[in-house]
Structures are given as structure tokens and as C-alpha cells.
Design a protein around this motif. Sequence first.
Motif, PDB file in Angstrom:
ATOM      1  N   UNK A  22       0.824  -1.204   0.000  1.00 47.50           N
ATOM      2  CA  UNK A  22       0.000   0.000   0.000  1.00 47.50           C
ATOM      3  C   UNK A  22       0.860   1.258   0.000  1.00 47.50           C
ATOM      4  N   UNK A  23       1.970   1.210   0.735  1.00 51.21           N
ATOM      5  CA  UNK A  23       2.867   2.367   0.786  1.00 51.21           C
ATOM      6  C   UNK A  23       3.546   2.614  -0.559  1.00 51.21           C
ATOM      7  N   UNK A  24       3.950   1.539  -1.219  1.00 53.38           N
ATOM      8  CA  UNK A  24       4.575   1.684  -2.535  1.00 53.38           C
ATOM      9  C   UNK A  24       3.572   2.244  -3.541  1.00 53.38           C
ATOM     10  N   UNK A  25       2.347   1.757  -3.465  1.00 51.14           N
ATOM     11  CA  UNK A  25       1.292   2.251  -4.357  1.00 51.14           C
ATOM     12  C   UNK A  25       1.050   3.738  -4.125  1.00 51.14           C
ATOM     13  N   UNK A  26       0.974   4.146  -2.853  1.00 54.73           N
ATOM     14  CA  UNK A  26       0.767   5.550  -2.522  1.00 54.73           C
ATOM     15  C   UNK A  26       1.936   6.395  -2.993  1.00 54.73           C
ATOM     16  N   UNK A  27       3.133   5.858  -2.880  1.00 55.10           N
ATOM     17  CA  UNK A  27       4.338   6.565  -3.320  1.00 55.10           C
ATOM     18  C   UNK A  27       4.283   6.841  -4.822  1.00 55.10           C
ATOM     19  N   UNK A  28       3.871   5.822  -5.588  1.00 56.76           N
ATOM     20  CA  UNK A  28       3.738   5.982  -7.046  1.00 56.76           C
ATOM     21  C   UNK A  28       2.683   7.031  -7.380  1.00 56.76           C
TER      22      UNK A  28
END
Length: 254
Positions: A22-28
Motif C-alpha cells: 500500500x505504501x509503494x502504491x501511494x508513493x507511485x
Amino acid sequence: MKVHTLFWISVISLFVSTICASEWKKKCEEEWGLQGAPMPDSLDWESVYEARPLGRNLLKNPSPHGLSKDNPPPNPNSRKAQTREFSRRKPTGNFNGWNTSTESLPVDRSGFPPGAVVCGFMRYVWFSLEQVVDLKAEGLWDELLDEFQPEIVIQDWYEESKVAEHIYELHVTLLSENMTVISEHSVQPTEDRSSSSYTWKEVSHVFSGYGSGLRYVRFQHRLKNKFGDGIMRGFYQTMFCDSSVIVKPTKSSS
């Protein structure tokens, strides 16, 4: 007791993994400004982020001559003096990453009267360079290409070499998974040979509203070179630099 411990370890690991994803998705989403774009949870967002498919040049080796648009091309007069000493027939440069080919053009003898003795001819050759960009291999995903349809920005710079009236062509094609043409753009400028600033000339285009199915971008440009036989001996090439195919995190207009 051991079974329960393993169960809770698995649950905790899954929870941590979900948070990380979820954090990687939000970062993108935040770094690329993708609010509103389809971003399915099934994607490996860490891998997508590391691939950085948006905003970067997807062409390999964009400046084979080692030149940059931020600096003027080599002085044509000094280059002329150097190239006339050699009998080479091919352009110089490191063309790794490009598929190259040449097309020799017939010699124009129209300006010579019948029976005239000609000591040398100028011969012209189109030098073609092509790359096909696999957008999914670069990190883009189906939903983004089909629904969001980000802008595809093309840019190229070629030398004002004055080798001939037509020295440059650009052909860019958007292709589907089975290589069907979705959209295309071509440029074939005519040069003003009466004067020259000996600089780089920009060619650019933005693909938008192209519809669903895009998976590949074929980028091809052709540059004209010439060489002389006999007393006209020498090789003169047209160079390019900073070619680019960039997918912008901007939604295409419909």
C-alpha cells in the motif's frame, strides 16, 4: 502451540506485506500525480516504482554521437576538412540499442550534358535508426494505458547539416499487442539551404486520445548522408541527439 505460533507469524507477515504494498502504491500515486488513474492492488508497486516508467526517456542510447542539444554541433568547416581525408562510407557513432539500415539513392546525372566527362559524383544515402519500446516491459500496466491513456511525448533533435534539401525524416507509430497500428505521426521537413545557423533543429509531437490497446511505440528517424567519388571525395553526415519517448503522468484528452 507451534502451529498457532506459525499461524500468527503468517498473519503478521501478510499484514506487513500488505502495508508495504500500500505504501509503494501511494508513493507511485503521489510522485507521479496519478490521482484518478486505475491502480490495481494486484500489481507489484515496488517493482513499478523502481522501474520508473513515467517521466523518463524510454529510448536506449538517445545520443549515439555523444552530443547534446545544449551545445552546438561540431564546426562544419573543420569537420569538412577532416572528413575529406578519409574514404569512409558509414556514419561514426555508437549505435547500440538501435536497429540501423542504409538506403543508397541513385546518382543524379541530369545536370551533365551527354558525352561529358565527369571526374566525380556526389552520392546520397539515407541512414535509418529504429527502436521499438515495449511499454509493459518498461513498467506500465494495462489499465493505465487502456483507461487513463497517458500522453506519449516524442522529441528529437537533428543537425542543420545542409547536406541536401531533405536531410531528415521522423516516423513514430503507436502499436497494439499484435502490432496493429493505433496512431502514427510523420515529419519530413524541407531545409532552407540559402543560409545556416549550424545548430540543432527540434522535432516534437504529443500523442493523446489514442484509445485503448497501446502496448508498443515504434520510433524511427532517417538522416541523409553524402559522399563523393573522384575529386569530390569525402563523407558528410547529418547527426542527431537527445531522441526521446516519454510517457507523461498526464491524462490524454478524449
